[in-house]
Design a protein around this motif. Structure first.
Motif, PDB file in Angstrom:
ATOM      1  N   THR A 128      -6.836   6.460 -15.951  1.00 33.62           N
ATOM      2  CA  THR A 128      -7.163   5.034 -16.037  1.00 33.62           C
ATOM      3  C   THR A 128      -5.889   4.199 -15.990  1.00 33.62           C
ATOM      4  O   THR A 128      -5.183   4.070 -16.988  1.00 33.62           O
ATOM      5  N   GLN A 129      -5.606   3.629 -14.829  1.00 28.36           N
ATOM      6  CA  GLN A 129      -4.437   2.776 -14.677  1.00 28.36           C
ATOM      7  C   GLN A 129      -4.865   1.439 -14.067  1.00 28.36           C
ATOM      8  O   GLN A 129      -5.128   1.344 -12.872  1.00 28.36           O
ATOM      9  N   TYR A 130      -4.940   0.442 -14.936  1.00 31.87           N
ATOM     10  CA  TYR A 130      -5.443  -0.866 -14.522  1.00 31.87           C
ATOM     11  C   TYR A 130      -4.588  -1.513 -13.436  1.00 31.87           C
ATOM     12  O   TYR A 130      -5.108  -2.184 -12.539  1.00 31.87           O
ATOM     13  N   THR A 131      -3.268  -1.401 -13.555  1.00 32.40           N
ATOM     14  CA  THR A 131      -2.391  -2.206 -12.692  1.00 32.40           C
ATOM     15  C   THR A 131      -2.537  -1.849 -11.219  1.00 32.40           C
ATOM     16  O   THR A 131      -2.307  -2.702 -10.353  1.00 32.40           O
ATOM     17  N   ILE A 132      -2.928  -0.614 -10.918  1.00 32.48           N
ATOM     18  CA  ILE A 132      -3.180  -0.231  -9.531  1.00 32.48           C
ATOM     19  C   ILE A 132      -4.220  -1.166  -8.921  1.00 32.48           C
ATOM     20  O   ILE A 132      -4.056  -1.682  -7.816  1.00 32.48           O
ATOM     21  N   ALA A 133      -5.306  -1.364  -9.651  1.00 31.58           N
ATOM     22  CA  ALA A 133      -6.389  -2.209  -9.167  1.00 31.58           C
ATOM     23  C   ALA A 133      -6.003  -3.686  -9.196  1.00 31.58           C
ATOM     24  O   ALA A 133      -6.331  -4.442  -8.274  1.00 31.58           O
ATOM     25  N   MET A 134      -5.312  -4.104 -10.235  1.00 28.55           N
ATOM     26  CA  MET A 134      -4.946  -5.511 -10.354  1.00 28.55           C
ATOM     27  C   MET A 134      -4.054  -5.945  -9.198  1.00 28.55           C
ATOM     28  O   MET A 134      -4.247  -7.014  -8.603  1.00 28.55           O
ATOM     29  N   ARG A 135      -3.087  -5.109  -8.865  1.00 24.42           N
ATOM     30  CA  ARG A 135      -2.193  -5.444  -7.748  1.00 24.42           C
ATOM     31  C   ARG A 135      -2.935  -5.472  -6.430  1.00 24.42           C
ATOM     32  O   ARG A 135      -2.672  -6.316  -5.566  1.00 24.42           O
ATOM     33  N   ALA A 136      -3.876  -4.538  -6.259  1.00 25.02           N
ATOM     34  CA  ALA A 136      -4.665  -4.502  -5.026  1.00 25.02           C
ATOM     35  C   ALA A 136      -5.476  -5.782  -4.856  1.00 25.02           C
ATOM     36  O   ALA A 136      -5.549  -6.354  -3.756  1.00 25.02           O
ATOM     37  N   VAL A 137      -6.081  -6.249  -5.947  1.00 23.02           N
ATOM     38  CA  VAL A 137      -6.870  -7.483  -5.895  1.00 23.02           C
ATOM     39  C   VAL A 137      -5.970  -8.679  -5.587  1.00 23.02           C
ATOM     40  O   VAL A 137      -6.298  -9.522  -4.736  1.00 23.02           O
ATOM     41  N   ILE A 138      -4.846  -8.762  -6.262  1.00 24.43           N
ATOM     42  CA  ILE A 138      -3.934  -9.896  -6.065  1.00 24.43           C
ATOM     43  C   ILE A 138      -3.452  -9.948  -4.618  1.00 24.43           C
ATOM     44  O   ILE A 138      -3.452 -11.011  -3.975  1.00 24.43           O
ATOM     45  N   GLU A 139      -3.048  -8.795  -4.080  1.00 25.69           N
ATOM     46  CA  GLU A 139      -2.558  -8.751  -2.696  1.00 25.69           C
ATOM     47  C   GLU A 139      -3.661  -9.143  -1.709  1.00 25.69           C
ATOM     48  O   GLU A 139      -3.423  -9.898  -0.763  1.00 25.69           O
ATOM     49  N   HIS A 140      -4.876  -8.637  -1.940  1.00 32.61           N
ATOM     50  CA  HIS A 140      -6.000  -8.960  -1.062  1.00 32.61           C
ATOM     51  C   HIS A 140      -6.322 -10.445  -1.129  1.00 32.61           C
ATOM     52  O   HIS A 140      -6.545 -11.104  -0.094  1.00 32.61           O
ATOM     53  N   TYR A 141      -6.344 -10.994  -2.320  1.00 34.94           N
ATOM     54  CA  TYR A 141      -6.675 -12.405  -2.509  1.00 34.94           C
ATOM     55  C   TYR A 141      -5.642 -13.316  -1.841  1.00 34.94           C
ATOM     56  O   TYR A 141      -5.995 -14.243  -1.109  1.00 34.94           O
ATOM     57  N   ILE A 142      -4.383 -13.046  -2.070  1.00 40.03           N
ATOM     58  CA  ILE A 142      -3.329 -13.870  -1.481  1.00 40.03           C
ATOM     59  C   ILE A 142      -3.350 -13.780   0.042  1.00 40.03           C
ATOM     60  O   ILE A 142      -3.197 -14.791   0.746  1.00 40.03           O
ATOM     61  N   ALA A 143      -3.556 -12.580   0.573  1.00 44.26           N
ATOM     62  CA  ALA A 143      -3.580 -12.386   2.022  1.00 44.26           C
ATOM     63  C   ALA A 143      -4.727 -13.131   2.694  1.00 44.26           C
ATOM     64  O   ALA A 143      -4.655 -13.467   3.879  1.00 44.26           O
ATOM     65  N   SER A 144      -5.794 -13.399   1.930  1.00 43.71           N
ATOM     66  CA  SER A 144      -6.951 -14.091   2.498  1.00 43.71           C
ATOM     67  C   SER A 144      -6.738 -15.596   2.627  1.00 43.71           C
ATOM     68  O   SER A 144      -7.602 -16.299   3.151  1.00 43.71           O
ATOM     69  N   GLU A 145      -5.594 -16.079   2.151  1.00 41.91           N
ATOM     70  CA  GLU A 145      -5.267 -17.517   2.190  1.00 41.91           C
ATOM     71  C   GLU A 145      -6.437 -18.346   1.642  1.00 41.91           C
ATOM     72  O   GLU A 145      -7.020 -19.171   2.347  1.00 41.91           O
ATOM     73  N   PRO A 146      -6.786 -18.125   0.391  1.00 39.85           N
ATOM     74  CA  PRO A 146      -8.006 -18.717  -0.177  1.00 39.85           C
ATOM     75  C   PRO A 146      -7.915 -20.221  -0.433  1.00 39.85           C
ATOM     76  O   PRO A 146      -6.846 -20.760  -0.710  1.00 39.85           O
ATOM     77  N   ALA A 147      -9.075 -20.846  -0.323  1.00 36.86           N
ATOM     78  CA  ALA A 147      -9.177 -22.260  -0.695  1.00 36.86           C
ATOM     79  C   ALA A 147      -9.755 -22.412  -2.092  1.00 36.86           C
ATOM     80  O   ALA A 147      -9.630 -23.476  -2.701  1.00 36.86           O
ATOM     81  N   ASP A 148     -10.362 -21.344  -2.592  1.00 37.36           N
ATOM     82  CA  ASP A 148     -11.028 -21.380  -3.896  1.00 37.36           C
ATOM     83  C   ASP A 148     -10.420 -20.328  -4.821  1.00 37.36           C
ATOM     84  O   ASP A 148      -9.755 -19.391  -4.363  1.00 37.36           O
ATOM     85  N   PRO A 149     -10.647 -20.444  -6.123  1.00 33.43           N
ATOM     86  CA  PRO A 149     -10.130 -19.450  -7.062  1.00 33.43           C
ATOM     87  C   PRO A 149     -10.861 -18.123  -6.923  1.00 33.43           C
ATOM     88  O   PRO A 149     -11.897 -18.027  -6.244  1.00 33.43           O
TER      89      PRO A 149
END
Length: 246
Positions: A128-149
């Protein structure tokens, strides 16, 4: 009567996707999610919904009995209200990262079992290593150039092996337009998540913790949605005041 204060009317919530375009099996979930969003003051709010799922060995019974798939369905029902793309990126994690896949309105049934089997099933479930998933989400979210949170539903049944890194990651993520809604499975609350929810040193409180218990599918959908959205509703105006949201 003089002196009586009237409460302002609740603003009806309008889903991001019309319910007539939603699969019949998901309509009740979408309606329950909409009710919770209204109660949390989130009528009209838009957000990208992510689902993170713990694939550690202790999670085996929850994959087997459909609890994880049901949470994926609930996440999609919530996304119907918040995001018009009809998808929820699914992030599986244990001791290693797994490719992100989309849970979609036109492809959601059995997707959890399919991905679990694809990655080796029960025999490859790790730690169980949370940061693996947290970083994956952050990278995916930023790469999507989001307009919403982003509203990240982060499911787990235990304390991570990377506690200090998780605290640091959450602290750094408090500067991003992302809210982390932790959902606990299991007979006992996860003390680490309780502590994480109260952690100091962040730009603002960017996380919540709702414990769904040992039988998550036995909870009413509205109870789960309330647990996921309540503090998100408090975070939105605070994030706007901090300049994280327009």
């Amino acid at each position: 009567m003089f002196g009586r204060k009237t409460q302002p009317p609740t603003v009806p919530h309008t889903p991001a996707i019309s319910l007539d375009k939603v699969p019949t099996q998901l309509v009740s979930l979408a309606k329950a999610a909409g009710t919770s969003l209204e109660k949390s003051g989130l009528s009209g709010q838009r957000a990208a919904v992510y689902l993170v799922v713990d694939r550690s060995l202790s999670m085996r019974p929850y994959f087997a009995n459909g609890s994880v798939q049901h949470l994926a369905d609930q996440a999609l029902g919530l996304s119907v209200n918040l995001d018009d793309d009809g998808t929820v990126p699914l992030v599986l994690f244990d001791s290693r990262p797994y490719p992100i896949v989309d849970v979609r309105l036109d492809r959601y049934q059995g997707v959890v079992a399919q991905q679990h089997t694809l990655h080796g099933g029960d025999r490859t479930m790790g730690g169980t290593q949370y940061t693996i998933a947290m970083r994956a989400v952050i990278e995916h979210y930023i790469a999507s150039e989001p307009a919403d949170p982003a509203l990240v539903i982060f499911q787990t049944d235990g304390t991570p092996q990377d506690e200090e890194d998780t605290r640091l990651q959450l602290m750094q993520a408090s500067k991003l337009p992302m809210f982390w809604s932790f959902v606990g499975f299991g007979p006992h609350k996860v003390q680490f998540l309780t502590d994480l929810d109260k952690m100091r040193g962040r730009l603002l409180d960017n996380a919540s913790y709702f414990h769904a218990g040992a039988a998550p599918t036995g909870l009413a959908d509205g109870v789960v949605y309330d647990g996921i959205t309540k503090e998100f509703g408090q975070w939105v105006p605070q994030a706007r005041a901090k300049g994280l949201l327009s």
